[in-house]
Design an enzyme around this catalytic site. Structure first.
Site, PDB file in Angstrom:
ATOM      1  N   GLY A 195       0.827  -1.194   0.000  1.00  0.00           N
ATOM      2  CA  GLY A 195       0.000   0.000   0.000  1.00  0.00           C
ATOM      3  C   GLY A 195       0.868   1.254   0.000  1.00  0.00           C
ATOM      4  O   GLY A 195       1.957   1.253  -0.542  1.00  0.00           O
ATOM      5  N   LEU A 196       0.370   2.305   0.664  1.00  0.00           N
ATOM      6  CA  LEU A 196       1.100   3.566   0.744  1.00  0.00           C
ATOM      7  C   LEU A 196       1.482   4.094  -0.623  1.00  0.00           C
ATOM      8  O   LEU A 196       2.593   4.516  -0.864  1.00  0.00           O
ATOM      9  CB  LEU A 196       2.357   3.424   1.600  1.00  0.00           C
ATOM     10  CG  LEU A 196       2.141   3.228   3.098  1.00  0.00           C
ATOM     11  CD1 LEU A 196       3.464   3.128   3.818  1.00  0.00           C
ATOM     12  CD2 LEU A 196       1.312   4.360   3.669  1.00  0.00           C
ATOM     13  N   CYS A 197       0.536   3.990  -1.558  1.00  0.00           N
ATOM     14  CA  CYS A 197       0.841   4.558  -2.870  1.00  0.00           C
ATOM     15  C   CYS A 197      -0.374   5.302  -3.398  1.00  0.00           C
ATOM     16  O   CYS A 197      -0.759   5.167  -4.547  1.00  0.00           O
ATOM     17  CB  CYS A 197       1.311   3.479  -3.831  1.00  0.00           C
ATOM     18  SG  CYS A 197       0.383   1.953  -3.744  1.00  0.00           S
ATOM     19  N   GLY A 198      -0.992   6.098  -2.530  1.00  0.00           N
ATOM     20  CA  GLY A 198      -2.078   6.959  -2.963  1.00  0.00           C
ATOM     21  C   GLY A 198      -3.252   6.153  -3.493  1.00  0.00           C
ATOM     22  O   GLY A 198      -3.621   5.131  -2.918  1.00  0.00           O
ATOM     23  N   PHE A 246      -3.501   4.378  -6.081  1.00  0.00           N
ATOM     24  CA  PHE A 246      -3.093   3.361  -7.057  1.00  0.00           C
ATOM     25  C   PHE A 246      -3.996   2.126  -7.043  1.00  0.00           C
ATOM     26  O   PHE A 246      -4.560   1.737  -8.067  1.00  0.00           O
ATOM     27  CB  PHE A 246      -1.645   2.961  -6.773  1.00  0.00           C
ATOM     28  CG  PHE A 246      -1.084   1.934  -7.707  1.00  0.00           C
ATOM     29  CD1 PHE A 246      -0.511   2.319  -8.900  1.00  0.00           C
ATOM     30  CD2 PHE A 246      -1.134   0.591  -7.393  1.00  0.00           C
ATOM     31  CE1 PHE A 246       0.003   1.385  -9.770  1.00  0.00           C
ATOM     32  CE2 PHE A 246      -0.621  -0.352  -8.253  1.00  0.00           C
ATOM     33  CZ  PHE A 246      -0.047   0.046  -9.443  1.00  0.00           C
TER      34      PHE A 246
END
Lengths: 136, 294
Positions: free
Chosen positions: B90-93, B95
């Site tokens: 995760g941690l990709c906006g 996406f």
């Protein structure tokens, strides 16, 4: 008239080799194909094996597995699933892979992917052969 | 009024977070560059393949293959496989959210057909597993390291082709859904048809000047051998694009997270100084009024 051949080896991952050479021998499905400059245009499938190329008197080996070779008078393009130069091969890893593949083939009966295991076995054997030649 | 100790602690916490998001941004940026290089490195192979394929297609126009034209079955409900390429992390906006949304749209549009999912990537798998969607298969941690292994691609493609060609339950169409890499700032989910392939068109309609090859194997055989490779290549390409998009998305997300952290720190620091000042003022007043009282 071309005096040299441009040898290009590509895999899905990268361009492995692009060099001017004097002679190429590719492991065709129907047997080895020796190619000198000004060869007729030709397309052949490849099997798992050793590709040899010569520049002057220096001979070098490479492991290729599957794919195609396209031959033009001044160019040989090889597109293969796997391609490694002999110096890139990790002998230990190949040996382990060989043992693993042999074990799997010996142990398992009908319902597993025999072709895959067989292919792995072949690759490992060729790699070991190559590495031995390269270092010997 | 919050006390000084708490505020200090919060500032420290946010600073730590900013450090992490900054580091993640840098790492993503570096990996993104390498991922883009990989996309470029894959191009010679694709070009060569299209060239040989186009040539073989012209030499063997009568060749037919279900991979090319499909099954031509007379049925009311189509059986569809949707391959969804998401990230493992995760941690990709937006996406992954964008992808799962696009997948849900696809499912809604095709609710009269039988759609099953093949998930590549943990995030999408987790999402649809909880929603009781029909997941046929999942491949996890394929893109985890930021690299795509050809072995994995061959395996995935082999299974998809087996699904497509299966005797008892053939699949009519296979679609591929992934995030296309537009730029580091923008990614767009796209749906592509994977199988049947349709007509091969390499653009060059005139026989290439090196048109007449000697074929070691019959053109139709080479053609047939190349088709799975074409599918492999498409999947490989999609995975590479997806990895590049993921890293781009993460870079942007972490960039704005770092910016937000900086803002929060500024605000907290201001607050903290105010509290400190108030405390000092209060003490002075106490001392002064104490002196006056004497």
């Amino acid at each position: 008239m071309a005096e040299k051949i441009k040898l290009e080896v590509v895999t899905p991952e990268r361009l492995v080799l692009s060099e001017l050479v004097d002679e190429v021998v590719v492991p065709g499905l129907g047997g080895e194909l020796g190619i000198l400059p000004n060869h007729t245009a030709l397309i052949s499938q490849l099997k798992t094996g050793i590709l040899t190329y010569r520049t002057g008197t220096e001979k070098r080996l490479m492991h290729v597995s599957g794919g195609f070779a396209e031959v033009l008078p001044d160019q040989v393009s090889v597109m293969s699933d796997v391609a490694e130069r002999s110096e890139e091969i990790d002998l230990d890893r190949a040996q382990r892979a060989l043992e693993r593949a042999e074990k799997r083939i010996a142990q398992n009966g009908g319902d597993f992917d025999f072709d895959r295991a067989e292919l792995k076995l072949q690759r490992a054997m060729i790699r070991i052969q190559l590495a031995a030649k390269g270092q010997g | 009024m919050p006390n000084l100790q708490d505020l200090r602690r919060r500032v420290r916490a946010v600073k730590n977070m900013r450090q992490i998001t900054k580091a993640m941004k840098m790492v993503s940026a570096a990996r993104l560059r390498r991922a883009q290089e990989r996309v470029t490195a894959a191009r010679p192979y694709t070009n060569k393949m299209m060239q040989i394929l186009g040539n073989a297609a012209r030499r063997a126009p009568e060749y037919t293959d279900p991979l090319l034209s499909g099954h031509h079955r007379e049925t009311e409900t189509e059986s569809i496989l949707l391959v969804v390429v998401t990230a493992d992390k995760g941690l990709c906006g937006g996406f992954n959210t964008n992808l799962t949304k696009a997948a849900q749209d696809f499912l809604r549009k095709n609710d009269h057909n039988r759609v099953e999912l093949v998930m590549i990537g943990r995030k999408g798998f987790d999402f649809f597993r909880r929603r009781a969607a029909a997941i046929r298969r999942e491949h996890l941690n394929i893109t985890g390291s930021g690299k795509v292994k050809n072995e994995d691609v061959i395996k995935i493609t082999g299974q998809l082709i087996a699904d497509f060609m299966s005797e008892d339950k053939p699949v009519d169409t296979i679609y591929l859904l992934y995030n296309e890499f537009k730029s580091a700032l923008s990614q767009r989910p796209v749906v592509e048809r994977l199988l049947p392939i349709g007509r091969i068109d390499d653009g060059a309609t005139e026989p290439a000047e090196s048109g007449d090859y000697l074929y070691e194997q019959p053109p139709s055989e080479i053609y047939g051998q190349l088709l799975p490779k074409l599918v492999e290549n498409q999947i490989y390409h999609a995975l590479l694009e997806s990895v590049a998009s993921e890293l781009g998305a993460r870079m942007t997300a972490m960039e704005s997270a770092s910016k937000n952290a900086t803002e929060v720190i500024d605000r907290l620091t201001l607050n903290m100084n105010r509290v400190r000042q108030a405390a000092i003022t209060r003490e002075i007043i106490e001392v002064v009024s104490g002196a006056e009282a004497q």
